[in-house]
Structure formats: C-alpha cells, structure tokens
Design a protein around this motif. Sequence first.
Motif: not given
Length: 888
Positions: A391-398, A400-411
Amino acid sequence: MRSRSTTQPKPSISDKPVPPKKEPDEPKRSAFLWFTLLVLLINGAYAVYHIQSDSLPFPLTAEQAGKRGFSEVSAMKHVKYLTSLGPHPVSSDSLDVAIEYVHTVAEKIKKTAHWEVDVEVDLFHAETGTNLLSQGAFSGRTLLYSDLKHVVLRIVPKYLPEARENTILVSSHIDTVFSGEGAGDCSSCIAVMLELARGVSQWAHGFKSGVIFLFNTGEEEGLDGAHSFITQHPWSSTIRFAIDLEAVGIGGKSGIFQGGSAPWALDIFASVSKYPSAQITAQDLFLSGAIKSATDFQVYQEFAGLPGLDFAYSDNTAVYHTKNDKMKLLKPGSLQHLGDNMLAFLLHTAATSKLYEKTEYNETSDHNQAIYFDILGMYMVVYTQKLASMLHNSVIFQSLLILATSLAMGGRTGGISFLISLLTTFLTFVFSLSFSSIVAFLLPFLSPSPAPYIASPWLVIGLFGAPALVGALTGQHIGFVLLKGYIKKRNGVENLAKLEAERWLFKAGIVQWLLLLILGNYFKVGSSYLALFWLASPTVAYGLMEATLTPARSPRKLKVITLIVGIAAPVVVSTDIVVRVLGNLIGTIVRLDRNPGGAPVWLSNAIVAIYISVIICLMLVHLLSYIHLSGAKLPLVLSMAALLALSLGIVSTGVIPTFTDDISRTVNVVHVVDTTGNYIKAQEPLSYISLYSNTPGKLSREIESLKDEQFLCGHNNTIDFVTFTMNYGCLSYLDSKSGWTKSEIPTIQVESDSKTDGRETLISIDTKSATRWTLAINMEEVADFTLYVGSDEVVTTGNKTNIDGWHIIQFAGGKSSPTKFKIKVFWSSNSIQKVSESPYLLKLRADVLKLTPQAEKVLNKLPKWTSQFGKSTSPFNLAFLASLPVKF
C-alpha cells in the motif's frame, strides 16, 4: 464608369495584439474565518481524544454482570484489599499476606466452578534461577532470584484431556515496588484476572483449550517471576499463547502495546472486543528503547518463543512507582473496560480447536508482523506489514508521479517554486524548534521548578505551544514572501503570485508527509500508517477540489472545504496517540534523571518543547498555508505572545503548584552505611542519611522542611549506588549511627588468589540480612567469572556483556533466600595496565527492607507533595555499600 473594388487582406490571428493580463482583485480571506478554522481544529481534536481515551464503560455489579460476566465492582474489592496492605515488595511480610489472599480467592473459584470444568490451583515455590535477557532495559545484566512464590490457576474442560496440553497463559504480578501500594501496577491487573478466572470457570466446559492464570511475584525486581515460571513450572510447556497485563500509570483504557507477531490474535481481538484499544505506535516507542522499561511479555517471547498480546494501563504516568499509585486515582470503568475485552477474547480463542495450528504458524519475519490501531475506541484496523508495504509503495509511486507531472507542467517556474516551498518547510521547523527551545532553556531560571507543568500539563500549551506556533508561522511567512516575490518576478502579477504561493505551501505540507512515509516504509516502521493518512487525505482533497489540468488557468484561493476534508481523517486517526505520547513525556519527567543531578535541568523542557514543535509543524502545516491571505497573522502572534506571557507569569509566581498530593516529586531517603575502601585499612563504617531526586532540579524547597536535620546539599555529595550515581543530593550525619548494627554489614573476602596459568581469584560474599543486592564487576580487569550458591554454579562462564565497563548482577528473593555466595574471577591478561582507571574490582550494594528511626523521621518531615520512587535498581531505605579494590 465602373468602379473597381479592392480587397483588403484579412488580418491573421497572430497579428492581433495580446491583451495584458488583468490584475485580479487582491485575494483576501477573513481573519475571523481562519481563527474559526483553528478553533474548529482544536475542538475537533479534543472531541476525538475525549471519545477515544476518556469514555469508559459503566462499572457493573455482580448482579448486573451475572454469573458468567465481568463485574468491576467485584474486582475492585480485590484492589481494595491488596492496596490496604500498603507496599508489598519481594521479601516483605505484606507480600506473603497478598499471596495468601490471592490463593484463597483462587481456591474459592475452584469450589464454585461449573461442574463440567476442572480448576487446579498450585501455590508454586520457585527455586534459585538465573535470568539473562538479551535486550531491553535489563540487557547487559545477570538477574538472580530465589525463594519466589506464585499462585497458578489452571482451568480446563473436564472431559477434554487434550486441553491440558494446549493452553493460553494470562499473567500479571502481585508484588509492588517498596514505594507504593500499587493500585495500578498491578493490583488492578490481579483483580481483573481473579474476576476473569471466576467468569471463565463458568464457561470452560465448552473450551477446546485450557486457560492458565499466573499470579507471579518478582516482576518488579527484573521479570524474575515470569522467568521462574517459564523455566521451572511443569505447566509452562503446555502454553501456546501468552497474555500479559501491565500498567505504566493508573487506570484509563488498557490497550495492546505489543502483539505484532500474532496477527491472527489481533484479528480476533478486533472482531470480538467490545471496546478495542490498541496502538502500534506504542509498540514502536517501547521496542525502540525510548521507554526505559520492560514487562513479563519479553520473557514469554525470548525464553519460551510464545506469541501473545501485551496490555497496559497508561493514564497518569506521573504516579508510576510512587505513593500516588493509589486506589483513589483509579478511574471508574477502567477494570470493566479491560475485563469485558479480555473475557470476550478468551471465550472466543479458547473455544477454537485451531489454537495450536495458529500459534505454530506464527512467523517473526517483518512481512508477517501486524500493523494495528483503533479508531475512536470503537473500531480496530489490523493488516500485515506485507500489505502495508504494498500500500505504501503504491501511494508513494502515485504521489511521486503526480508531483513529477505538476513540476513538468509548471516548467522552470514550478521547479524553483517547489524548491522554495521545501526551504519553507525547513524554515518552519527551524524557527518553531528554536523559539520553543529558547523558552525551554530559560524556564528553569524563571520558575522555582525546572518543569513547573508536571501537575498541570495544560500549561505546556502556553509555555511551548505558543512560541512553537509563532516560530512555525515565522518560517511560513518568510517562505511565503520568497515564493510570492519569485512568482511575481516571473509573471508580473502580484495578486496571482499570492494565490500561487499559497498553493505551493499547501503542497509543501503534502511533500513533507511523503518524505516521512518513504522513510517509514524503508525502515518498516509500523506507525507509518499515520504518514499514510496525512499524505493521502490532503492529496485526494486537493486533487478533487483544487488541481487544474492546464497551467493556463489562473490560480484561485484555496477552498475551505479542501482543508476540512483533507485533514478530518488524519486528525481522527492521530490525535489520541499524539496527546497520549505528550502526556507520557510529561509524566516521565518526575523520574527522568536516572543519575540524580547528572542531566541538565533544562533537558526535560527541551524534550517536551521539541515534541510539541514537531507536532505543530507536521499537523498544522495545511492550516498555516491558509493564513497568508488573511489578516490573522498579527492577531495570532499577539495572542500567542500574551498566552506565553500569562503562562510564564503563572509558573514564575507559583500560583499553580508544580506538585500536588496526587502528583509528587520523587525524593528518596536512604540510610547509607558505607564501608567502601575499608578492605585494606579497617575503619569505622561511614553512616549518613542521603536525599536525592530523580526529578530535575535542586532540593531547596524540600530542605526547608528539614532545617533541624543538618543536611548539606550540592554536587560534591557524590555517591556510587552501583546501579547509578548520585551526582547531586543532600547528606546528613545526624543520629545516623542507630537503626543498624555491625553484624548487618556485608563482607567481601578473598579466599584464594592463584597466578598459575592465568590469574584466578576466589571471593566469598556474605550479604548478611540482605536478600536483595547488586554487584558490579569490573570487566576491564576481569575476562570472565562464575558465581556459586553453595556448590551450585548459578552463573557460568561466557556471554558476559558490560555497561560502561561493568557487568551488573542483581539478586532478589524471599526471606529464605541464600545470603552467602562465592565468585571465581578470571583476570584479564592485561589487567595490570588498567588499574588506574578504576580502583575497584567489585562494588556491592546490599538493600535491607527496613526503615531506621532517623530515615523515618526525615521521611515524615518531607512535604506531602513528595514521594519515594522505586524500581529494581533503586536502593531500599537502608543500604550497605562495600567494595573490593583491584589491589587487595
């Protein structure tokens, strides 16, 4: 004449002028709204704590409970009798009376049991034994015992012989420390067990397994009772599962704080208990060594390999092992809570035919450990570490994915804003810790007592909570200004920059919990479920109500509903354990200084202040992100400053006393007869009354009541009590020659000293009237040793650990315990090189359970808000000190 029309070219879209960004209205949030949210959070947290910790069941009478139920009213009669005996430590007359009482009640249960149930009662007399624990509070020591008595009661169905070979153990201890009557620790446990045994004796005809109730003695001296039963009693080999009942305070809800190795048992408890109470965070703290204590459960796991559950009362920990562990403070409903839960669990577990198979299946691997916690004392969650990791691995992965997407969109702007938000988190912790720590350091100079909030824990809200909150706000404010300035520089619109900065601070709170979950998951910390809630809930709330799929959309103010939905579940799950840990921290201050005078007076304050600061930074991070668009900053700072000033005024004037008749400062009175250094040159024993406290601070106020007793206090009155050192205390030689005789002084004599093929020395020790003693052996001079009682070798060679260069032997036993011993020392080959480091080869302290006239006089003169503190390493009121030098 025909006119010719001309076609004008159509302008392209790209040629249209781009309108400038419109400056939105200045974003504002009502200061009243923010303070309303703060009050709502505080009231909600209080309600959660009250429901989870303070709501106890109504005590039932024998008539209401019925023949097969549990009655607190009946159980309290046992508590009343046992506490009426006063302190009943090992070797005391009062303990003999307590054992006889428990034995009599057990015989009565035998006579009144169901006709299809066999009840066997055994008054077990344990022989001399050696207890070597590999970990915990007693690791590095050899624990010896002798002449211990236990009451053992076995309940089995009459017509199922195999139930005798498949039993459940329920255990607690009758003995107390010398300083308290033990209403909580653990007469309440004994009373619950007696009432449980009565009820179980009416149900057991339907059991598939037997139930053994062990009422042991010697627990307070080093878990000796449990060890002697497990290693010597014939019934111990039939036990498949162990339950231990303990107390580190008095009353309240008794909850599971150890039990992760038996997931199936936790599942059963969760499903059948009326008022589930369990918390793996307590297990994490206990096993980490942060709590310097041990229970019989360690013996059952370490020596018998048994799975099980460990329960403990933990309310009002300041009374632990003091005179205030008394019946008056035992909350109504406390025994009913534990009794109802235990009875339901035993009836279900003993009735199953698969207990043996379940216990055989227990594994100790990390993946099979259980994660468990209760919610509001009504529901209990249990799952394995394997599922937790997934459960922790799943939440951590998701995440990090959301964070990476947010950073990519923000440039680039988003990336730098993210780094500034992380800096803000760091500054929040730095300023919060700094502000509260400054108060913690200054408090001993502003107050008559270094820790003036012990009897009134609510004072820490103003003393440490107020500066911690202002510090956290300061860090957030600096971060907000930096974020706003940077974002404005990039887009040129100040009000939009404010909105964007607010959002980044909210997301920074999510990131800090993400980091904690990553660390907890890596180290497989059971309490990581708290980080999971604080990460997942705000993330989901923000994603549903605030997140945008395009960077072109202008940010808006964070919605209030986002905050409420985001932190509601985490607050419900975490409030009780957060408040309980704080309460335990404050309660343990009365016994914090293990070597009196050895710890800085501000240390206890610093521990509490740091804990409060960390909790504020973690749990209020989302709420604080809402303050920057409101006008609440200055009012908050001013109100916190006023609260701090009021709290300091209260403690500096002593309007609210630090200690009361129910919450005492620990002050021990020991009549010391010291023959240390007398081995070579015969001298008269040095006799004096010593006064010391495990509570930080000087004994100035206490000495005021002892003006006629000629006490001198200071850091130069150092006494080596073998198990600890008194670095600060008070000494008086007045009338100290009476109350003891020279015939009671222990002796240490060298019988032989052979230097052939390695040096060996045989030493005899006679403790005279003392059946409780502690011996320290200098392991810088000694390679190994053996210990004999008569011709029996009770301590063999090998496996000798040490603490600061000394191996400690603790002995405790009944009145008929041996008092003569021999120790054979095998010297280290380079011992002569280390003589200068310590002049002693052996150091002995022999304790006698006797109050001399002068010690009694001093005790009676001490203020009522003081109490002696007892533990296995504390001397009794009369202690003899002796030694053997290296150069004898």
